[in-house]
Design a protein around this motif. Structure first.
Motif: not given
Length: 200
Positions: A171-200
C-alpha cells in the motif's frame, strides 16, 4: 528514528485501518499498474503470495496475470530447511492448507516446485519500505534467507546465470522516510504501490 519493532507495529496498524473499499480500490489499482511494467512481457514464471494481516490484496493481480498466460507460484515453508521458502506452481484448483502461521499455502508437491533461479520475477510482501528500496518484513527473515543464496538481476554479479527480478508490493501508506536496515536485509530493486513504482 523508530526501532524496527516500533515501525513494524505502526505500519501494520496503518494498513489494517484501511476500509474494505480502500483495500479493493488499492488492489485493482496495483494490478493495473503492475501489468504496465516494461519488463513484465519477458517474465513468464512469477512468484506471488496470498495476502495476510492487512497486506494489499493480491487476488486481482493474480487473476490479471493468469489472463495474460503467466505461470504463477506461491511460497510455502520449506519442508526440510527451517526458516526458508520454496515456490510451488499455483492454479485455481491447487490444493491448499494453512501453514503454522495460519497462512494458506499449496500442499507440498515436489514435481510442482520451481527452483528460485528458474523464476523470472519474485513479488515479495513487506511491512514498510523507503524510496531506496529498503524493506522491512514481518521479522521472520524468510525472504531474506531464501534470496540471500541467489544473485538477483540488480546485483553486481556479471555472470550469465539466470537471475530472478525482485519487486515488493505494498500500500502507498506503507512508505516511510527511512527503514532501519540490517546487514542481512535484501534491498529491493523495485517496489510497486497503487500510486507509483519505485526503482533504484
Amino acid at each position: 528514528m523508530p526501532s524496527r519493532h516500533e515501525l513494524r507495529q505502526l505500519i501494520r496498524q496503518r494498513r489494517q485501518q484501511l476500509s474494505t473499499i480502500q483495500q479493493q480500490q488499492a488492489a485493482h489499482q496495483l494490478a493495473e499498474r503492475f501489468c504496465g511494467l516494461s519488463f513484465l512481457p519477458d517474465c513468464q514464471h512469477i512468484a506471488l503470495y496470498l495476502s495476510n494481516d492487512g497486506e494489499l490484496d493480491t487476488w486481482p493481480l493474480i487473476h490479471a496475470l493468469w489472463q495474460r498466460g503467466k505461470q504463477l507460484y506461491l511460497p510455502l515453508l520449506h519442508p526440510f530447511t527451517s526458516g526458508h521458502l520454496i515456490f510451488q506452481y499455483f492454479q485455481a484448483n491447487t490444493p491448499m492448507r494453512a501453514n503454522r502461521f495460519g497462512i494458506p499455502e499449496p500442499d507440498w508437491s515436489c514435481p510442482d516446485v520451481r527452483p528460485v533461479a528458474q523464476l523470472d520475477l519474485i513479488c515479495t510482501p513487506l511491512v514498510a519500505f523507503d524510496a531506496l528500496g529498503n524493506r522491512l518484513g514481518m521479522g521472520g527473515g524468510f525472504y531474506d534467507r531464501t534470496l540471500a543464496h541467489y544473485p538477483t538481476q540488480n546485483s553486481d554479479d556479471q555472470s550469465n546465470h539466470k537471475r530472478p527480478k525482485l519487486i515488493g508490493l505494498a500500500h502507498s501508506c506503507q512508505q516511510v522516510a527511512a527503514v532501519p536496515s540490517e546487514p542481512w536485509d535484501v534491498p529491493l530493486p523495485a517496489i510497486c504501490t497503487p500510486d507509483a513504482i519505485f526503482l533504484r
